[in-house]
Design a protein around this motif. Structure first.
Motif, PDB file in Angstrom:
ATOM      1  N   LEU A   1      35.368  85.882  66.988  1.00  0.00           N
ATOM      2  CA  LEU A   1      34.571  85.059  66.084  1.00  0.00           C
ATOM      3  C   LEU A   1      35.473  84.230  65.188  1.00  0.00           C
ATOM      4  O   LEU A   1      36.428  84.750  64.610  1.00  0.00           O
ATOM      5  N   VAL A   2      35.152  82.954  65.082  1.00  0.00           N
ATOM      6  CA  VAL A   2      35.857  82.064  64.157  1.00  0.00           C
ATOM      7  C   VAL A   2      34.821  81.452  63.226  1.00  0.00           C
ATOM      8  O   VAL A   2      33.901  80.763  63.686  1.00  0.00           O
ATOM      9  N   ALA A   3      34.923  81.728  61.946  1.00  0.00           N
ATOM     10  CA  ALA A   3      34.084  81.059  60.960  1.00  0.00           C
ATOM     11  C   ALA A   3      34.720  79.723  60.631  1.00  0.00           C
ATOM     12  O   ALA A   3      35.944  79.625  60.513  1.00  0.00           O
ATOM     13  N   MET A   4      33.899  78.700  60.494  1.00  0.00           N
ATOM     14  CA  MET A   4      34.421  77.359  60.212  1.00  0.00           C
ATOM     15  C   MET A   4      33.604  76.745  59.083  1.00  0.00           C
ATOM     16  O   MET A   4      32.385  76.660  59.166  1.00  0.00           O
ATOM     17  N   ASN A   5      34.308  76.315  58.046  1.00  0.00           N
ATOM     18  CA  ASN A   5      33.663  75.693  56.897  1.00  0.00           C
ATOM     19  C   ASN A   5      34.094  74.236  56.808  1.00  0.00           C
ATOM     20  O   ASN A   5      35.201  73.925  56.378  1.00  0.00           O
ATOM     21  N   VAL A   6      33.194  73.354  57.210  1.00  0.00           N
ATOM     22  CA  VAL A   6      33.507  71.922  57.208  1.00  0.00           C
ATOM     23  C   VAL A   6      33.108  71.267  55.883  1.00  0.00           C
ATOM     24  O   VAL A   6      33.258  70.058  55.719  1.00  0.00           O
ATOM     25  N   ASN A   7      32.610  72.085  54.965  1.00  0.00           N
ATOM     26  CA  ASN A   7      32.049  71.576  53.715  1.00  0.00           C
ATOM     27  C   ASN A   7      33.035  71.677  52.560  1.00  0.00           C
ATOM     28  O   ASN A   7      34.048  72.353  52.622  1.00  0.00           O
ATOM     29  N   ALA A   8      32.668  71.014  51.481  1.00  0.00           N
ATOM     30  CA  ALA A   8      33.291  71.187  50.170  1.00  0.00           C
ATOM     31  C   ALA A   8      32.208  70.845  49.159  1.00  0.00           C
ATOM     32  O   ALA A   8      31.349  70.010  49.428  1.00  0.00           O
ATOM     33  N   SER A   9      32.231  71.479  48.043  1.00  0.00           N
ATOM     34  CA  SER A   9      31.158  71.275  47.072  1.00  0.00           C
ATOM     35  C   SER A   9      31.174  69.867  46.496  1.00  0.00           C
ATOM     36  O   SER A   9      32.144  69.112  46.646  1.00  0.00           O
TER      37      SER A   9
ATOM     38  N   ILE B   1      29.582  77.713  58.779  1.00  0.00           N
ATOM     39  CA  ILE B   1      29.005  78.341  57.603  1.00  0.00           C
ATOM     40  C   ILE B   1      28.777  77.309  56.505  1.00  0.00           C
ATOM     41  O   ILE B   1      29.286  76.196  56.562  1.00  0.00           O
ATOM     42  N   GLY B   2      28.003  77.700  55.491  1.00  0.00           N
ATOM     43  CA  GLY B   2      27.729  76.820  54.380  1.00  0.00           C
ATOM     44  C   GLY B   2      26.395  77.163  53.757  1.00  0.00           C
ATOM     45  O   GLY B   2      25.684  78.066  54.208  1.00  0.00           O
ATOM     46  N   SER B   3      26.035  76.433  52.725  1.00  0.00           N
ATOM     47  CA  SER B   3      24.768  76.660  52.037  1.00  0.00           C
ATOM     48  C   SER B   3      23.633  75.955  52.772  1.00  0.00           C
ATOM     49  O   SER B   3      23.857  75.174  53.711  1.00  0.00           O
ATOM     50  N   ALA B   4      22.410  76.198  52.310  1.00  0.00           N
ATOM     51  CA  ALA B   4      21.255  75.523  52.907  1.00  0.00           C
ATOM     52  C   ALA B   4      21.374  74.009  52.744  1.00  0.00           C
ATOM     53  O   ALA B   4      21.012  73.243  53.647  1.00  0.00           O
ATOM     54  N   ALA B   5      21.896  73.567  51.609  1.00  0.00           N
ATOM     55  CA  ALA B   5      22.057  72.134  51.362  1.00  0.00           C
ATOM     56  C   ALA B   5      23.093  71.509  52.292  1.00  0.00           C
ATOM     57  O   ALA B   5      23.082  70.294  52.513  1.00  0.00           O
ATOM     58  N   GLU B   6      23.980  72.332  52.837  1.00  0.00           N
ATOM     59  CA  GLU B   6      25.050  71.829  53.713  1.00  0.00           C
ATOM     60  C   GLU B   6      24.712  71.985  55.197  1.00  0.00           C
ATOM     61  O   GLU B   6      25.506  71.605  56.054  1.00  0.00           O
TER      62      GLU B   6
ATOM     63  N   TYR C   1      24.714  68.697  57.306  1.00  0.00           N
ATOM     64  CA  TYR C   1      26.064  68.146  57.463  1.00  0.00           C
ATOM     65  C   TYR C   1      26.861  68.978  58.463  1.00  0.00           C
ATOM     66  O   TYR C   1      27.531  68.431  59.353  1.00  0.00           O
ATOM     67  N   ALA C   2      26.795  70.298  58.326  1.00  0.00           N
ATOM     68  CA  ALA C   2      27.523  71.165  59.260  1.00  0.00           C
ATOM     69  C   ALA C   2      26.975  71.021  60.675  1.00  0.00           C
ATOM     70  O   ALA C   2      27.729  70.910  61.646  1.00  0.00           O
ATOM     71  N   GLY C   3      25.641  71.011  60.792  1.00  0.00           N
ATOM     72  CA  GLY C   3      25.031  70.963  62.115  1.00  0.00           C
ATOM     73  C   GLY C   3      25.323  69.694  62.881  1.00  0.00           C
ATOM     74  O   GLY C   3      25.325  69.701  64.126  1.00  0.00           O
ATOM     75  N   ALA C   4      25.589  68.594  62.176  1.00  0.00           N
ATOM     76  CA  ALA C   4      25.904  67.340  62.862  1.00  0.00           C
ATOM     77  C   ALA C   4      27.183  67.448  63.683  1.00  0.00           C
ATOM     78  O   ALA C   4      27.416  66.650  64.598  1.00  0.00           O
TER      79      ALA C   4
END
Length: 207
Positions: free
Chosen positions: A27-35, A66-71, A74-77
């Motif tokens: 498993l690799v978690a990937m966070n493409v977001n930033a606040s 991974i990320g918040s509901a608001a993200e 953006y992540a899914g794209a």
């Protein structure tokens, strides 16, 4: 100390099973977001997509965005930016904080921008690849025992700090992040992950 609660681990196991990830799947978690504090900390999402596809092809990894509901959108794209089919799932907005902790504890690796999940992974000693630009990794980088920092080190970087209240005034469209190209990143990431696969470490989390 940061602990993993049993009920969170059970819910994460069920989520992963529903996504087709077995206990033997890396498993690799990937966070493409930033606040919103500084979106300039985001590495271009299409570059994350190329890394996700290569991790899936080279190591058989299942990449979890991974990320918040608001993200979530953006992540899914990123799924539409994959250069070829790969095992990538968007779980942004589907995890409580406790479940995120459990997921990061289960993950073989986190690939992330400079943001909150990086520090959660450090507390869990989850191996981490972190991309930096507007802030300095010397102060805010990952503390996991096995870590890789990608940082272009441009003359204008870092430009934000606690001293300037984390405000960004960038005239270069986050050139510090765009200067880290995919192939250069992969030349560092591939051997780092290969070494993790050769020498898996048992991590203990205090409860």
């Amino acid at each position: 100390a940061l602990g993993v609660h049993a009920e969170d681990a059970v819910r994460v196991d069920a989520l992963l099973a529903g996504l087709g990830a077995s206990r033997r799947t890396p498993l690799v978690a990937m966070n493409v977001n930033a606040s919103r504090l500084a979106f300039e900390r985001r590495w271009p999402r299409d570059r994350f997509a190329h890394i996700a596809a290569r991790l899936s092809a080279r190591f058989g990894a299942h990449v979890l965005l991974i990320g918040s509901a608001a993200e979530r959108d953006y992540a899914g794209a990123l799924l539409g930016e994959l250069p070829h089919p790969a095992a990538v799932s968007n779980v942004a907005g589907r995890l409580s904080f406790g479940e995120l902790v459990a997921l990061l504890d289960r993950s073989a690796l986190l690939v992330t921008n400079d943001s909150g999940p990086l520090h959660v992974a450090s507390a869990l000693d989850t191996p981490t690849v972190a991309l930096f630009g507007p802030e300095t990794p010397a102060r805010y980088g990952p503390l996991a025992s096995r870590r890789l920092v990608l940082y272009a080190g441009l003359a204008c970087s870092p430009c934000i700090s606690v001293q300037n209240r984390k405000t960004v005034s960038c005239n270069y469209d986050a050139l510090c992040m765009r200067s880290i190209d995919v192939d250069t990143a992969w030349r560092s990431i591939e051997p780092f992950v290969a070494d993790l696969a050769r020498r898996p470490a048992a991590r203990e989390v205090a409860g």
